[in-house]
Every structure is written in structure tokens, then in C-alpha cells.
Write an enzyme that holds these catalytic residues in place. Structure first.
Site, short mmCIF file in Angstrom:
data_model
loop_
_atom_site.label_atom_id
_atom_site.label_comp_id
_atom_site.label_asym_id
_atom_site.label_seq_id
_atom_site.Cartn_x
_atom_site.Cartn_y
_atom_site.Cartn_z
N ARG A 154 -4.79 45.67 29.44
CA ARG A 154 -5.54 45.14 30.59
C ARG A 154 -4.69 44.12 31.36
NH1 ARG A 154 -6.88 40.41 32.75
NH2 ARG A 154 -7.34 39.56 30.68
N ASP A 155 -4.41 42.98 30.75
CA ASP A 155 -3.72 41.91 31.47
C ASP A 155 -2.29 42.31 31.82
OD1 ASP A 155 -3.28 39.44 32.61
OD2 ASP A 155 -3.88 38.28 30.86
N HIS A 182 -6.90 32.32 25.41
CA HIS A 182 -6.08 33.32 26.12
C HIS A 182 -4.92 32.54 26.75
CE1 HIS A 182 -5.55 36.90 28.84
NE2 HIS A 182 -5.04 35.97 29.63
N HIS A 227 -0.89 32.09 28.24
CA HIS A 227 0.30 32.69 28.85
C HIS A 227 1.51 31.85 28.46
CE1 HIS A 227 -1.31 35.74 31.86
NE2 HIS A 227 -2.37 35.33 31.19
N CYS A 266 -1.04 37.22 35.54
CA CYS A 266 -2.20 37.27 36.44
C CYS A 266 -1.74 37.49 37.88
CB CYS A 266 -3.01 35.99 36.34
SG CYS A 266 -4.41 35.96 37.49
N ASN A 305 1.66 37.21 29.18
CA ASN A 305 0.88 36.63 28.09
C ASN A 305 1.85 36.20 26.99
OD1 ASN A 305 -0.93 39.18 29.12
ND2 ASN A 305 -2.18 37.42 28.59
ZN ZN Z 1 -4.16 36.38 31.49
#
Ligand code: ZN
Length: 313
Positions: free
Chosen positions: A13-14, A210, A212, A243, A252
Site C-alpha cells: 500500500r504505502d 507507522h 518513516h 507519502c 517507510n
Molecule cells: Zn506512510
């Protein structure tokens, strides 16, 4: 240490939403299967956003169907709004995360919504999920993004993050998570904010971070999180992505390095690190030339490295 940590892989996803190329569906399926086989127990397979906004994630429903066939795997997805949550329920996800940006400017840019509008959606999603039979009800997380700082507003007040965490829980989330979307966090800040949010919403209502690695503090922030009682960490294989709405945020924290750090500390994660390192091959083959990150993959495991008892090897 007898604690165990859950690693939630968010690369599909990210990672994939932040690169322009679209990974073929077959490669995504192979990636998810291979990581689950290596022992990863939770994977965020995509996001239920319109394909015209994120064509990279247009096949999320098909990935949910695939991932649900893998025994023991928690299948997670991001949902931007009620419509996304309806699609996620339809697809059969086990966990939905709705992002709420602590910075209202970022929220307007990212979701085109004010805090009040997002919270209205949270209440509507909670009603939707509450109407499902308990066996089919996904776990509902409110993910507070830009919780540690914002590329538009700069510093984000910790009191604002606490206030939003309380509002998310009151609106019907099962738990909240904190996201360092922009890679601004430092370990002292992680300790302060985790303690403040846990104090406000109850210790068991904040379990995940979460993070990074934009400024190289990702793993230091993990350690601060563990020492503050956090038990779930999002990470991305090869540090793929970041992002797209937060300029400068790239990558990440790297799943491989995270697993190595935890196992080296004697913390069980249930993952076979040698097998996990081999999964990178799928990314290299499917996305040739795409930058991948991580120190452990390049350096290899230390001579005589033994993972904690209980972890596969
Ligand atoms: Zn993220």
C-alpha cells in the site's frame, strides 16, 4: 525480553502508492504470499481509493481475495472514507485503517476534508461495521497521520494529537495508531506522545506506530516505541515508497532491518529473516531499477546469528 512484536507490512500500500509504476497483479500476489510464507502475520495489501486517484492500487479488492486465502494472515487495507470502507467490507478485509491527519491543512490536501468531516465519516463507518455479524466485522483503526510534524504546518501540537485520538475513539474506532508520515519524529517525542495518547485513551487503545525513515531515525523511534509499550510496527520491504502528499518523505522503515534489530535484541517476531531477504527478489524483478533500501540485505546476517526461540529460521 519476553515481549513479542507484530510487524505489519505496508509496502503493497504505502510503498506502491508512492511510485509511478504499477506493479503487475501477479507480482503483488507473489510478494504477499512470499512474505506470509516467511512468517509476516499482517499485511496492508492496498487502499480503497478511486482508481483515477491511485491507479497503482486499483486491484486492491483482488489482492484482498488472494490474501484471505492465506491461513493465519491478517489482511488490512486503508480506507479514505465511508465509500472506501463499504468496498473494504465487500472485499472481506480483516482490518481497516482510516487516516486522519493531525494537521488540518494536510487533511484538506490529502483527503479534501476537515477534521469534523473525517470524524463524521468515522461515525458512519462505525455504524456500518457495527451492523455486521461479529465474525465478519473488520477491526477498525483510526490512524493519526502527520502526528509528529507536517510539511505544510510544521510543528503539530501534541495536545491536538491527543484531542484527535480521543475524538476517534469516541467516534467508534477500536483503536488508534500514530503515523510519522513526514519522518519528523525523534525518540524523545515518540516517548512523550505515546505516553500522552495512552494516558488519554487507555493503554490498550494505542498499540501501533507507522514510522518513516526520512531522516534516519526510524529504528531509534521503534526502540522508543517499544519502551513505551507499542507492540505493532508498520514497515515496508526494501523501504519502498513514502507519502505522495508529504514532499520529502521517502520510504517507510525497512522491514528487513526492523526484523534484524528485533531478533538481535531477542524479541520474537515469528519471521524467518533469511526467507524474508529472498522476497526482495520479487520487487527487483517486478520493478527493475526502483530504489530499494536496507542495511541488513546488503551486509547479510552476522556470523553465527541465531534468531530468538520461536522465530522461524
Ligand atoms: Zn506512510
Amino acid at each position: 525480553m519476553t515481549i513479542s512484536i507484530l510487524i505489519s507490512e505496508v509496502g503493497p500500500r504505502d510503498g506502491l502508492q508512492s511510485i509511478k509504476r504499477i506493479m503487475p497483479l501477479a507480482a503483488k500476489k507473489a510478494w504477499i504470499t512470499a512474505e506470509a510464507t516467511a512468517g509476516v502475520r499482517e499485511i496492508e495489501v492496498g487502499s480503497f481509493v478511486p482508481a483515477k486517484i491511485l491507479p497503482q492500487l486499483a486491484d486492491t479488492a483482488e489482492l484482498v481475495a488472494h490474501a484471505r486465502g492465506i491461513p493465519g494472515l491478517t489482511v488490512a487495507a486503508l480506507v479514505p472514507n465511508l465509500k472506501g470502507a463499504e468496498a473494504a467490507v465487500q472485499a472481506g478485509v480483516h482490518k481497516v485503517t482510516l487516516p486522519l491527519s493531525a494537521s488540518e491543512s494536510h487533511s484538506l490536501k490529502n483527503l479534501r476534508r476537515t477534521h469534523a468531516q473525517v470524524l463524521d465519516d468515522v461515525r458512519a463507518i462505525a455504524r456500518l461495521l457495527g451492523g455486521l455479524p461479529s465474525g465478519e466485522r473488520p477491526h477498525f483503526e483510526g490512524g493519526i497521520s502527520t502526528a509528529f510534524g507536517c510539511t505544510i504546518e510544521g510543528e503539530v501540537a501534541e495536545s491536538k494529537v491527543v484531542e484527535l485520538a480521543e475524538a476517534l475513539m469516541q467516534a467508534g474506532c477500536d483503536e488508534v495508531g500514530l503515523s510519522d508520515t513526514t519522518g519528523y519524529a525523534n525518540p524523545a517525542q515518540v516517548r512523550r506522545l505515546v505516553a500522552a495518547v495512552k494516558h488519554a485513551v487507555g493503554s490498550s487503545s494505542l498499540n501501533g506506530l507507522h514510522l518513516h525513515n526520512t531522516r534516519g531515525l526510524g529504528l531509534a523511534n521503534v526502540l522508543a516505541g517499544i519502551e513505551s509499550g507499542i507492540t505493532t510496527f508498520d514497515s515496508s520491504l526494501g523501504g519502498l515508497g513514502g507519502c505522495p502528499f508529504a514532499p520529502g518523505a521517502s520510504g517507510n522503515i525497512v522491514t528487513e532491518d526492523l526484523v534484524f534489530m528485533l531478533q538481535a535484541m531477542g524479541i520474537s517476531v515469528g519471521i524467518d529473516l533469511s526467507r524474508l531477504l529472498e522476497v526482495r527478489r520479487i520487487l527487483i524483478d517486478a520493478l527493475p531499477g526502483e530504489p530499494l533500501y536496507g542495511f541488513t540485505p546488503d551486509a547479510g546476517l552476522p556470523l553465527g546469528f541465531v534468531p530468538p526461540t520461536g522465530d522461524k529460521s
